[in-house]
Design a protein around this motif. Sequence first.
Motif, PDB file in Angstrom:
ATOM      1  N   UNK A 101       0.832  -1.200   0.000  1.00 53.24           N
ATOM      2  CA  UNK A 101       0.000   0.000   0.000  1.00 53.24           C
ATOM      3  C   UNK A 101       0.868   1.252   0.000  1.00 53.24           C
ATOM      4  N   UNK A 102       0.189   2.393   0.223  1.00 49.86           N
ATOM      5  CA  UNK A 102       0.883   3.682   0.210  1.00 49.86           C
ATOM      6  C   UNK A 102       1.846   3.787   1.389  1.00 49.86           C
ATOM      7  N   UNK A 103       2.894   4.604   1.227  1.00 42.03           N
ATOM      8  CA  UNK A 103       3.861   4.818   2.296  1.00 42.03           C
ATOM      9  C   UNK A 103       3.540   6.057   3.119  1.00 42.03           C
ATOM     10  N   UNK A 104       2.684   6.903   2.570  1.00 42.80           N
ATOM     11  CA  UNK A 104       2.338   8.140   3.259  1.00 42.80           C
ATOM     12  C   UNK A 104       0.904   8.525   2.885  1.00 42.80           C
ATOM     13  N   UNK A 105       0.214   9.115   3.844  1.00 41.75           N
ATOM     14  CA  UNK A 105      -1.100   9.710   3.592  1.00 41.75           C
ATOM     15  C   UNK A 105      -0.907  11.213   3.593  1.00 41.75           C
ATOM     16  N   UNK A 106      -1.213  11.844   2.468  1.00 42.71           N
ATOM     17  CA  UNK A 106      -0.943  13.271   2.344  1.00 42.71           C
ATOM     18  C   UNK A 106      -1.998  13.913   1.457  1.00 42.71           C
ATOM     19  N   UNK A 107      -2.674  14.920   1.999  1.00 48.16           N
ATOM     20  CA  UNK A 107      -3.656  15.595   1.167  1.00 48.16           C
ATOM     21  C   UNK A 107      -4.536  16.529   1.960  1.00 48.16           C
ATOM     22  N   UNK A 108      -5.497  17.133   1.262  1.00 48.77           N
ATOM     23  CA  UNK A 108      -6.471  18.025   1.866  1.00 48.77           C
ATOM     24  C   UNK A 108      -7.702  17.223   2.257  1.00 48.77           C
ATOM     25  N   UNK A 109      -8.043  17.272   3.556  1.00 48.87           N
ATOM     26  CA  UNK A 109      -9.192  16.546   4.077  1.00 48.87           C
ATOM     27  C   UNK A 109     -10.304  17.530   4.448  1.00 48.87           C
ATOM     28  N   UNK A 110     -11.554  17.257   4.081  1.00 51.51           N
ATOM     29  CA  UNK A 110     -12.656  18.103   4.536  1.00 51.51           C
ATOM     30  C   UNK A 110     -12.803  18.036   6.057  1.00 51.51           C
ATOM     31  N   UNK A 111     -12.965  19.177   6.659  1.00 52.33           N
ATOM     32  CA  UNK A 111     -13.212  19.255   8.108  1.00 52.33           C
ATOM     33  C   UNK A 111     -14.717  19.104   8.310  1.00 52.33           C
ATOM     34  N   UNK A 112     -15.104  18.054   9.027  1.00 53.33           N
ATOM     35  CA  UNK A 112     -16.528  17.715   9.105  1.00 53.33           C
ATOM     36  C   UNK A 112     -17.075  17.924  10.508  1.00 53.33           C
ATOM     37  N   UNK A 113     -18.258  18.526  10.551  1.00 57.73           N
ATOM     38  CA  UNK A 113     -18.977  18.725  11.812  1.00 57.73           C
ATOM     39  C   UNK A 113     -20.357  18.095  11.665  1.00 57.73           C
ATOM     40  N   UNK A 114     -20.806  17.367  12.680  1.00 63.70           N
ATOM     41  CA  UNK A 114     -22.068  16.631  12.567  1.00 63.70           C
ATOM     42  C   UNK A 114     -23.284  17.549  12.538  1.00 63.70           C
ATOM     43  N   UNK A 115     -23.121  18.808  12.890  1.00 67.26           N
ATOM     44  CA  UNK A 115     -24.240  19.758  12.870  1.00 67.26           C
ATOM     45  C   UNK A 115     -24.207  20.627  11.619  1.00 67.26           C
ATOM     46  N   UNK A 116     -23.022  21.172  11.284  1.00 68.12           N
ATOM     47  CA  UNK A 116     -22.915  22.121  10.171  1.00 68.12           C
ATOM     48  C   UNK A 116     -22.411  21.493   8.872  1.00 68.12           C
ATOM     49  N   UNK A 117     -21.960  20.246   8.910  1.00 64.56           N
ATOM     50  CA  UNK A 117     -21.423  19.618   7.707  1.00 64.56           C
ATOM     51  C   UNK A 117     -19.962  19.981   7.485  1.00 64.56           C
ATOM     52  N   UNK A 118     -19.550  20.083   6.220  1.00 70.94           N
ATOM     53  CA  UNK A 118     -18.157  20.396   5.897  1.00 70.94           C
ATOM     54  C   UNK A 118     -17.892  21.874   6.157  1.00 70.94           C
ATOM     55  N   UNK A 119     -16.781  22.147   6.859  1.00 69.71           N
ATOM     56  CA  UNK A 119     -16.434  23.526   7.227  1.00 69.71           C
ATOM     57  C   UNK A 119     -14.969  23.795   6.895  1.00 69.71           C
ATOM     58  N   UNK A 120     -14.641  23.703   5.635  1.00 72.95           N
ATOM     59  CA  UNK A 120     -13.279  23.958   5.206  1.00 72.95           C
ATOM     60  C   UNK A 120     -12.470  22.694   5.054  1.00 72.95           C
ATOM     61  N   UNK A 121     -11.151  22.866   4.845  1.00 74.58           N
ATOM     62  CA  UNK A 121     -10.258  21.730   4.627  1.00 74.58           C
ATOM     63  C   UNK A 121      -8.971  21.924   5.414  1.00 74.58           C
ATOM     64  N   UNK A 122      -8.281  20.798   5.657  1.00 76.44           N
ATOM     65  CA  UNK A 122      -7.007  20.835   6.364  1.00 76.44           C
ATOM     66  C   UNK A 122      -6.024  19.916   5.661  1.00 76.44           C
TER      67      UNK A 122
END
Length: 974
Positions: A101-122
């Motif tokens: 498999x991959x040697x590294x996990x690297x990328x932009x992940x959606x920041x998720x909130x159970x009330x407001x949904x996606x609130x940006x990326x990290x």
Amino acid sequence: MPGKLKAKIVAGRHLPVMDRASDLTDAFVEVKFGNTTFKTDVCPKSLNPQWNSEWFKFEVDDEDLQDEPLQVTVLDHDTYSANDAIGKVYIDIDPLLCNEAASVISGWFPIYDTIHGIRGEINVLVKVELFNDLNRFRQSSCGVKFFCTTSIPRCYRAAMVHGFVEELVVNEDPEYQWIDRIRTPRASNEARQRLISLMSGELQRKIGLKVLEMGGNAVVGYLQCFDLEGESGLVVRAIGTACTLDKLSSGTPASNDLLSSSGPPTPFRALPTSSSSPPPLSPSKPCSRQSSSSDTDLSLTPKTGMGSGGSAGKEAGPLKTLLRQQTQTALEQREFPFFTLTSFPPGFLVHVGGVVSARSVKLLDRIHNPDEPETRDAWWEEIRQEIKSHAKALGCHAVVGYSESTSICEEVCILSASGTAAILNPRYMREGCLDIGIVDHRFEDPSPPSCGFCHIPYDELNMPFPTQLTYCYHCRRQKVPDVLFTTIDLPPEAAVTGKGCLIQARLCRLKKKAQGEVNATAISNLLPFMEYELHTQLMNKLKLRSMNALFGLRIQISIGENMLLGLASATGVYLTALPAPGGIQIAGKTPGDLSNEHHILTIQKRINDTIAKNKEIYQINPPELTEEVVGSPIPEPRQRSRLFRSHSESSDEVSELDLSHGKKDAFVLEIDDTDAVEDIHSLLTDATIPTGFNSCNTEIMPGIYNWTSAVQMFTSVRVFRLSNANLTNQGLNKIFTDLCENLLKSFYFKLRSMIPCCLCHLNFTVAVPEEELIQVAVTAVAMTYDKDQTQEKPAEKPITKEGIQNFPKTTKSKSLIPFKIQFPIASVNPVPDGRSRSLRSTRGFGGSSVTVVKMTPLSFLPGTRIIKYLGIINMFFIRETTSLREEGGVSGFLHSFIAEVFAMVRAHVAALGGNAVVSYSMKECVFMENPNKNQAQCLINVSGDAVICVRETDQEPVPSNIGQTCTSETDGAT
């Protein structure tokens, strides 16, 4: 095996405004694994913070790496009050623990909130370093690969298929540990999401340990489900098929390996040849834990009917018989000889006996200790033993295409299991496991490969059920049934005439509200009649289309407080080895208008015309067999076929009916009351597919082979609120049927620009989430093909598109217009409050700038080749709102939530370096609504295989040119 987990927080973007005074945010990040937490510095007054933190290091065991996700929490710093939560990201570490498999996990992940949904990326980087294995008593299963696909993964070959693995874990549901008046939605939802993530990791690790004990290195056909039992607890369970997989080298053609796959399936694949002799046979060894119960009471079946001997050499007959006996013995010694695979190489299935299923109604409040899994284990063992006994009664030693499901309402739970009884090829057996490397033509079945699997495995003189048998219309040597039902995909070597089509049976039954044992008894009494009615509908619709076999059969029965829903889906085909289906004859007995001879003749004429029209639509024109062609006379079928009707009658009344219909057997429908007339009317008014469209619930539409590379996946959820409290069974049936058919019509309308196309892998899921709600969720993929060469092998041709023809006007009716939303998510991912913009991965391949991850429920993408599997995607999300009307009602809420789920799945796949998700499915979609309080909650579980795809012609990853669609619709009073 101790190891080190390292994580680095790089940056964030498009964060929501948390400080209304400055319209900015003071964001920082907490990174947590196990009991250790690190924090970044606060980046003041920025919606696009740059942290560039140091590497946060966690020293952990590999067991913890499998069980726990890395938890990344983004917060807004407040000096004089508690910090405000912005959202979270859960990152599964398991894909990094496999060598391939991959040697590294690297990328932009959606920041998720159970009330407001996606609130940006990290932007996050994650690495893992594992040290030598110093622990002899290992508790982890690092290196075991998991695949959602129900066939051997492409770019692998199976050295051995060991058998069935299962496990379940139980815990208390955090949702029911909170007092209602002090419950905070975010706290309970996040506690639930985290717990399910932990349970999922633990379950996967435990199943991996079982695979290692068997000597395998992979689980294929991995099916994981959640049972929300309310106060009784939360259950996560999974089943799969343990295998030993070998990676194919890039230069090795996959077609040279018997049990391997590469690219889209082809109609025929040649068997390999080998001159080597098989290894010496040794006593079979079971490959799974032994059952404590005796199997002697399950020996209900004769050991005959295994097929005739005969081969190229004189010694082949006795050797073949011995090998078959050892095959049966080896599989019978296993606790459960089940396989979750639905696709197999040519010759793997010797014979198919038919569908075997079992259901059981249980009371959750009878569980003595909700925290212990023993009771549920015993429940499932009971169901599996029943399936095993059914398979034995059909003269079969294995069950393929096996699956399990539950339906829960209050304290009542229905457990369901189904599969296809089969006999496997004895040449694959050695040491009690399936060895794919043994090939010897002395042991091949003498029957032609295109019809061998249709031949009956049970004894004709001691059949476990009434059926009509005739000699095979292909080889003229073995007996075949008049109709064949299976839960597997159509075998690639099967000879079919014309095209297939989706066949659905739908049923609603009202029940009185009750509690406890009274409720369970009422449901138990209804179940057998519902299954009979569903099978009757399937058989009637199959005959009406002049077809004789069903593949991919899936029957769901969902319970609510005051009703039961039944939905059966399958793909009908005409197998040339089976006899042509007889006509459908109407017989009326009741005095009055119903028995009017003119009325009967009118209905009969409509049925005959419909059958003739369907033969033309599906191009069913079986070749006429003559004595000169086959060299032997065609056996005359028995005078009377099995009787299927909507309402049972006494044997005396049946004997009075004239069952003949011309020279062929008739399929009799009895008109004895108004309900019977309604049944026949609904049969005749079953929605017709518009010109240019085809549909099936299997991976590939039988009869179409030359697919183009244009595909479009879509997911739709429709919720219907019942407004009339005095509904009858007939009224409910019509509402449910219209709901399903209007869904299909809306798909045809929206996809009309793709003509000619086929809706493949149509997966319907029905539920009764509340007393007055009916919910239908559908996931499928639209695939285009070259209509000029539908009966030939795949060919690279440009897509042909035409205007829609003869499209039914009902698709533009008022019921389909309101609350309808559709957009391609490949380009934009809208969020209701506008806090997040387009979610695209900037991680590219070979210097490319933007990669959009493609998603499909198929195990492949047409025109591409899978070169690497990066791990399983198994994600669970909860979304809750207290402003349902402001978010666009149920449709707007569900649609935005499904869009966010797609975006989060894509982001996690892109972070692994993948560019596609295959075998994607939405396992759970639980919707709850309180319109009076303007509230709603939805739980969704999705899974699939993250992969890297390249074009068939080169080694470069495929550019993103395929979009996905999600649709959510509501009807009725919502």
